[in-house]
Design an enzyme around this catalytic site. Structure first.
Site, PDB file in Angstrom:
ATOM      1  CE1 TYR A 103       0.663   0.426   4.578  1.00  0.00           C
ATOM      2  CE2 TYR A 103       0.002  -1.868   4.333  1.00  0.00           C
ATOM      3  CZ  TYR A 103       0.574  -0.856   5.075  1.00  0.00           C
ATOM      4  OH  TYR A 103       1.073  -1.143   6.320  1.00  0.00           O
ATOM      5  CG  ASP A 181       1.327  -4.990  19.279  1.00  0.00           C
ATOM      6  OD1 ASP A 181       0.153  -4.870  18.873  1.00  0.00           O
ATOM      7  OD2 ASP A 181       2.297  -5.162  18.512  1.00  0.00           O
TER       8      ASP A 181
HETATM    9  C1  LIG Z   1       4.765  -7.222   9.504  1.00  0.00           C
HETATM   10  C2  LIG Z   1       3.801  -6.350  10.264  1.00  0.00           C
HETATM   11  C3  LIG Z   1       2.841  -5.607   9.564  1.00  0.00           C
HETATM   12  C4  LIG Z   1       1.913  -4.818  10.257  1.00  0.00           C
HETATM   13  N1  LIG Z   1       0.970  -4.105   9.550  1.00  0.00           N
HETATM   14  C5  LIG Z   1       0.048  -3.375  10.209  1.00  0.00           C
HETATM   15  C6  LIG Z   1      -0.943  -2.624   9.496  1.00  0.00           C
HETATM   16  O1  LIG Z   1      -0.981  -2.609   8.258  1.00  0.00           O
HETATM   17  N2  LIG Z   1      -1.867  -1.933  10.218  1.00  0.00           N
HETATM   18  C7  LIG Z   1      -1.862  -1.909  11.581  1.00  0.00           C
HETATM   19  O2  LIG Z   1      -2.723  -1.253  12.189  1.00  0.00           O
HETATM   20  N3  LIG Z   1      -0.920  -2.591  12.282  1.00  0.00           N
HETATM   21  C8  LIG Z   1       0.022  -3.312  11.637  1.00  0.00           C
HETATM   22  N4  LIG Z   1       0.988  -4.000  12.342  1.00  0.00           N
HETATM   23  C9  LIG Z   1       0.916  -4.032  13.811  1.00  0.00           C
HETATM   24  C10 LIG Z   1       1.520  -2.808  14.481  1.00  0.00           C
HETATM   25  O3  LIG Z   1       2.847  -2.592  14.059  1.00  0.00           O
HETATM   26  C11 LIG Z   1       1.476  -3.003  15.993  1.00  0.00           C
HETATM   27  O4  LIG Z   1       0.243  -3.566  16.390  1.00  0.00           O
HETATM   28  C12 LIG Z   1       1.639  -1.654  16.704  1.00  0.00           C
HETATM   29  O5  LIG Z   1       2.920  -1.136  16.432  1.00  0.00           O
HETATM   30  C13 LIG Z   1       1.455  -1.813  18.215  1.00  0.00           C
HETATM   31  O6  LIG Z   1       1.633  -0.558  18.808  1.00  0.00           O
HETATM   32  P1  LIG Z   1       2.037  -0.441  20.333  1.00  0.00           P
HETATM   33  O7  LIG Z   1       2.169   1.044  20.567  1.00  0.00           O
HETATM   34  O8  LIG Z   1       1.094  -1.215  21.176  1.00  0.00           O
HETATM   35  O9  LIG Z   1       3.440  -1.162  20.466  1.00  0.00           O
HETATM   36  P2  LIG Z   1       4.842  -0.821  19.749  1.00  0.00           P
HETATM   37  O10 LIG Z   1       4.634  -0.166  18.420  1.00  0.00           O
HETATM   38  O11 LIG Z   1       5.622  -2.080  19.822  1.00  0.00           O
HETATM   39  O12 LIG Z   1       5.474   0.278  20.706  1.00  0.00           O
HETATM   40  C14 LIG Z   1       5.939  -0.058  21.993  1.00  0.00           C
HETATM   41  C15 LIG Z   1       6.891   1.032  22.440  1.00  0.00           C
HETATM   42  O13 LIG Z   1       7.268   0.785  23.793  1.00  0.00           O
HETATM   43  C16 LIG Z   1       8.674   0.934  23.910  1.00  0.00           C
HETATM   44  N5  LIG Z   1       9.119   0.053  25.008  1.00  0.00           N
HETATM   45  C17 LIG Z   1       9.222  -1.302  25.002  1.00  0.00           C
HETATM   46  N6  LIG Z   1       9.652  -1.742  26.189  1.00  0.00           N
HETATM   47  C18 LIG Z   1       9.806  -0.653  26.976  1.00  0.00           C
HETATM   48  C19 LIG Z   1      10.219  -0.473  28.320  1.00  0.00           C
HETATM   49  N7  LIG Z   1      10.559  -1.498  29.109  1.00  0.00           N
HETATM   50  N8  LIG Z   1      10.280   0.798  28.808  1.00  0.00           N
HETATM   51  C20 LIG Z   1       9.936   1.862  28.021  1.00  0.00           C
HETATM   52  N9  LIG Z   1       9.531   1.743  26.744  1.00  0.00           N
HETATM   53  C21 LIG Z   1       9.464   0.506  26.230  1.00  0.00           C
HETATM   54  C22 LIG Z   1       9.234   0.503  22.557  1.00  0.00           C
HETATM   55  O14 LIG Z   1      10.528   1.064  22.359  1.00  0.00           O
HETATM   56  C23 LIG Z   1       8.191   1.078  21.611  1.00  0.00           C
HETATM   57  O15 LIG Z   1       8.466   2.418  21.284  1.00  0.00           O
HETATM   58  C24 LIG Z   1       1.957  -4.776  11.668  1.00  0.00           C
HETATM   59  C25 LIG Z   1       2.930  -5.492  12.370  1.00  0.00           C
HETATM   60  C26 LIG Z   1       3.856  -6.267  11.682  1.00  0.00           C
HETATM   61  C27 LIG Z   1       4.906  -7.025  12.469  1.00  0.00           C
END
Ligand SMILES: Cc1cc2nc3c(=O)[nH]c(=O)nc-3n(C[C@H](O)[C@H](O)[C@H](O)COP(=O)(O)OP(=O)(O)OC[C@H]3O[C@@H](n4cnc5c(N)ncnc54)[C@H](O)[C@@H]3O)c2cc1C
Length: 284
Positions: A103, A181
């Site tokens: 995309y 996540d």
């Molecule tokens: C191949 C692939 C394709 C994808 N495509 C899509 C898509 O098209 N559309 C969609 O909606 N989603 C998609 N996703 C899913 C998406 O990337 C995740 O669901 C999303 O990034 C989750 O966001 P989050 O903020 O929960 O976690 P994350 O993005 O993992 O962010 C977590 C943050 O916490 C920080 N952190 C971790 N541990 C600690 C700690 N102990 N102390 C302080 N900070 C910490 C990390 O550094 C990071 O910045 C895809 C994922 C993959 C693997």
């Protein structure tokens, strides 16, 4: 987003350190950072992704497991691609045991490539690693020339292990609550992981604003609105693995019938309407 947060509080974002421990007490919650500092507050929102330290500290969860799928990921400047690929649509290529999603990003300046392949094991320790163009091309040997035009024009071919955890019934305990996540990692086959994380955040902000002095009620309302919906996405993403990677896609004639049966308008509405006909801002 970072700028918007800093406009509200210039010190809100701290980089170069991480949470190593959580103390979830009746009167306050405290996190210890790798820098040696500790910070206390009324509530803690664990938004730290699939390998969440907050989740482990509060729910004692073990490590995430490998789903049997790995993803090739890369970004391509659109100008390198043949004009017929540079369309403002998402495209899903499906086949037995693998699929590709592409995309446009950044107003069409870039194209995103995600190529998922089923694997029996994940051989590197890191859950993201660089692979090579040849390895990526070999995983899609015999696929359409457009898929190879995309693969050929990626500069760095990243390989990601797709990890998962079983869905959770509760996302909060005491003064700690999880979003994204950290509480509902999912296969990316609904393209909803980040979307669900954003919906969680919008909902949590709304219920906390409505219950300023009562985080217990706020967390209960948050879980009531979010847990079922996000977990439904986890399950739907699993189900899409079977639909996208189906063995019936092996032979062209059967594949045509299969695609017509699975991607006709009624079927697509049945699979996705519940997802897109939802308003996280309004609450349902
Ligand atoms: C191949 C692939 C394709 C994808 N495509 C899509 C898509 O098209 N559309 C969609 O909606 N989603 C998609 N996703 C899913 C998406 O990337 C995740 O669901 C999303 O990034 C989750 O966001 P989050 O903020 O929960 O976690 P994350 O993005 O993992 O962010 C977590 C943050 O916490 C920080 N952190 C971790 N541990 C600690 C700690 N102990 N102390 C302080 N900070 C910490 C990390 O550094 C990071 O910045 C895809 C994922 C993959 C693997």
């Amino acid at each position: 987003m970072a700028n918007a947060v800093r406009q509200l509080d210039p010190d809100a974002i701290v980089q170069g350190t991480g949470v190593v421990a959580v103390d979830n007490r009746a009167d306050a919650v405290t996190v210890s950072l790798s820098s040696g500092e500790s910070i206390s507050g009324d509530v803690l929102i664990g938004a730290d992704g699939i390998h969440s330290v907050v989740r482990s500290a509060v729910f004692g969860a073990g490590p995430a497991h490998f789903t049997g799928c790995m993803a090739w990921r890369g970004v391509i400047p659109s100008s390198r691609l043949p004009p017929h690929i540079q369309r403002d649509v998402g495209t899903n290529w499906v086949g037995p045991g693998r699929h590709v999603v592409t995309y446009p990003l950044r107003r069409g300046e870039l194209f995103n490539f995600v190529g998922v392949v089923e694997r029996t094991g994940w051989e590197t320790e890191s859950w993201t690693a660089k692979g090579t163009r040849d390895e990526c091309a070999a995983d899609f040997a015999g696929w359409h020339p457009d898929v190879h035009a995309l693969i050929d024009n990626i500069d760095v071919h990243y390989r990601w292990a797709l990890m998962s955890r079983p869905p959770m019934a509760r996302w909060s305990a005491g003064r700690v609550v999880l979003v994204g996540d950290a509480c509902h990692p999912m296969l990316p086959f609904m393209a909803q992981g980040a979307v669900m994380a954003i919906e969680d955040a919008i909902t949590l902000a709304r219920v906390l604003a409505a219950n300023r002095n009562d985080f217990v009620t706020a967390f209960a309302n948050y879980e009531a609105e979010r847990v079922m919906r996000a977990n439904r996405c986890v399950i739907a993403a699993e189900r899409n693995r079977e639909i996208f990677h189906n063995e019936r896609l092996m032979e062209a004639e059967d594949a045509n019938q299969y695609v017509s049966a699975q991607w006709n308008e009624a079927k697509v509405r049945e699979r996705y309407n519940w997802l897109f006909a939802f308003d996280a801002v309004g609450g349902g």
